[in-house]
Design a protein around this motif. Structure first.
Motif, PDB file in Angstrom:
ATOM      1  N   TRP A 192       6.061 -22.855 -24.262  1.00 57.16           N
ATOM      2  CA  TRP A 192       6.221 -21.440 -23.590  1.00 57.16           C
ATOM      3  C   TRP A 192       6.826 -21.785 -22.097  1.00 57.16           C
ATOM      4  O   TRP A 192       7.287 -21.071 -21.354  1.00 57.16           O
ATOM      5  CB  TRP A 192       4.918 -20.991 -23.818  1.00 57.16           C
ATOM      6  N   TRP A 193       6.077 -23.048 -21.529  1.00 58.51           N
ATOM      7  CA  TRP A 193       6.443 -23.050 -19.951  1.00 58.51           C
ATOM      8  C   TRP A 193       7.946 -22.934 -19.556  1.00 58.51           C
ATOM      9  O   TRP A 193       8.078 -22.311 -18.683  1.00 58.51           O
ATOM     10  CB  TRP A 193       5.703 -24.529 -19.735  1.00 58.51           C
ATOM     11  N   GLY A 194       8.698 -23.448 -20.376  1.00 56.72           N
ATOM     12  CA  GLY A 194      10.092 -23.539 -19.943  1.00 56.72           C
ATOM     13  C   GLY A 194      10.928 -24.512 -20.621  1.00 56.72           C
ATOM     14  O   GLY A 194      10.541 -25.590 -20.948  1.00 56.72           O
ATOM     15  N   ARG A 226       9.507 -14.823 -16.451  1.00 53.58           N
ATOM     16  CA  ARG A 226       9.060 -15.904 -15.621  1.00 53.58           C
ATOM     17  C   ARG A 226       9.507 -17.368 -16.330  1.00 53.58           C
ATOM     18  O   ARG A 226       9.916 -18.217 -15.563  1.00 53.58           O
ATOM     19  CB  ARG A 226       7.498 -16.072 -15.722  1.00 53.58           C
ATOM     20  N   THR A 227       9.355 -17.591 -17.755  1.00 53.01           N
ATOM     21  CA  THR A 227       9.750 -18.859 -18.024  1.00 53.01           C
ATOM     22  C   THR A 227      11.222 -18.994 -19.141  1.00 53.01           C
ATOM     23  O   THR A 227      11.518 -19.948 -19.068  1.00 53.01           O
ATOM     24  CB  THR A 227       8.729 -19.218 -19.077  1.00 53.01           C
ATOM     25  N   THR A 230      11.705 -18.288 -21.847  1.00 53.31           N
ATOM     26  CA  THR A 230      11.443 -18.661 -23.258  1.00 53.31           C
ATOM     27  C   THR A 230      11.106 -17.566 -24.106  1.00 53.31           C
ATOM     28  O   THR A 230      10.461 -16.545 -23.623  1.00 53.31           O
ATOM     29  CB  THR A 230      10.571 -19.879 -23.312  1.00 53.31           C
TER      30      THR A 230
END
Length: 413
Positions: free
Chosen positions: A143-145, A323-324, A326
């Motif tokens: 999920w982070w990127g 934000r990410t 994803t």
């Protein structure tokens, strides 16, 4: 209406050719040889390395079919797009896409079980909580990127390849040769052992699953029409060499009775070595297998995203985090399903299910390319293969599926 509302976030093209190749190698190398060599030895004995060669042969034709199709349609949920273009049936395309996502989730579950086995051997932790921790941690990283997660996967992939090279060196040159001799590695041309080799090839086939993961991140790849075919071919060649060499080294170093069915098979090569060597390799094996979980999570979530983006699944699955960048909902859903599967099904059953699902998808994808070529639909600036390639892709995939089913009916040990 704000600009944010009129321009929803999209996936970012951040994957270069080296990162894409390491992404493919990460799932193939980590998923297969670190976890499944014990299961293949249980079926094929000293001839397990032949099963890996047979699986590579089967995969090769379909890999080249994918290389053409991904340059024609460089999108997420690639297989669904290929099926829809080839057959013009959105419903069938949706079914195939869901099976692709399912194969990734089942595969990740099998790898998570293997990762927990290696980590348990290293730390003494119980399998149940270890598996939960691994799956959740990899879900958060996915999920982070995409650039962050793929870069992390690339770094780990380099480490795991170095780990396999260390296994090969140690098994052939340092470890006591407690396994089979070189002569015993060569199978006779005739005999019942070929049924075991064919049965093992279905599990070995699982080890080569990776290039179909690569095509499902095509929307995030730089210059996909050039980089996708190159990365697929490089991945297949390097993985085959590593698998065969590692399998032979392990077979020569470890008794077959100890190796067959082992959950952490490669660690047995270092059984007589110093504690620091055993601990270091166990640590490499842990991160290698966790890498496979991460990559399969990324693939499965992109399939759900791609299908939702085309209106084949509920719109919530195409939501991309600002934000990410994803697909957050798809990633969360994939993580939960993987967690459930990994806690309640054995690794060999998970691997066999994955292989059967993917073989069926391979048949459909090759047929789609045959249909496109038959109609004379050429891809603009697409990498091309002769018609015989997808035809052989269909025949070899069907042949492996039928042969393994027959071998199972004969109760091959």
């Amino acid at each position: 209406m704000t600009s944010d509302a009129t321009n929803p976030p999209i996936l970012r093209r951040a994957i270069t050719l080296p990162l894409l190749t390491l992404y493919g190698l990460g799932v193939t190398v980590g998923a297969g040889i670190y976890v499944l060599i014990g299961a293949t030895v249980a079926d094929a004995g000293a001839y397990a390395w032949v099963a890996f060669l047979l699986a590579a042969f089967v995969v090769g034709f379909t890999a080249f079919s994918y290389a053409e199709l991904t340059t024609r349609y460089p999108v997420s949920a690639g297989e669904a797009a290929y099926i829809e273009a080839g057959f013009g049936t959105p419903r069938f395309a949706m079914i195939v896409g869901l099976f692709v996502a399912l194969s990734g989730m089942v595969s990740a579950s099998a790898i998570a079980v293997g990762a927990a086995g290696y980590l348990g051997a290293l730390t003494g932790t119980a399998a149940f909580p270890t598996t939960i921790g691994i799956v959740i941690a990899m879900g958060l990283l996915a999920w982070w990127g995409i650039s962050e997660s793929v870069t992390a996967a690339a770094i780990v992939t380099i480490i795991e390849i170095l780990g396999l090279l260390f296994v090969i060196l140690w098994g052939l040159a340092v470890a006591d040769q407690g396994g089979v001799t070189v002569d015993a590695l060569i199978p006779p041309l005739q005999g019942d052992h070929w049924a075991g080799i064919v049965a093992a090839s279905l599990l070995a086939f699982f080890a080569f699953i990776g290039f179909e993961d690569m095509v499902n991140v095509a929307e995030e790849v730089e210059n996909p029409r050039r980089n996708m075919p190159l990365a697929i071919v490089i991945t297949l060649v390097i993985a085959t060499i590593l698998y065969v060499a590692t399998c032979i080294a392990v077979l020569m170093a470890v008794p077959i009775d100890s190796l067959a069915g082992a959950e952490a098979p490669l660690s047995l090569v270092f059984a007589g070595g110093p504690d620091v060597v055993k601990a270091s390799f166990a640590a490499v094996a842990v991160v290698a297998t966790m890498n496979g979980v991460l990559i399969q999570m990324i693939m499965s979530s992109r399939v759900l995203y791609g299908m939702a983006d085309r209106g084949r699944l509920p719109a919530m699955f195409k939501q991309v985090s600002r934000r990410t960048q994803t697909p957050g909902v798809a990633t969360a859903c994939v993580t939960l399903i993987i967690l459930g599967l990994s806690l309640f099904l054995p690794i060999d059953e998970l691997a066999a299910w994955t292989s059967q699902i993917v073989l069926g998808v391979f048949v459909c994808v090759n047929l789609a390319l045959i249909a496109l070529k038959w109609r004379g639909q050429a891809g603009e600036d697409a990498f091309g293969v002769p018609m015989i390639v997808p035809i052989l892709g269909v025949l070899t995939s069907v042949g492996l599926f039928v042969a393994t089913a027959l071998a199972a009916n004969f109760n091959v040990p």
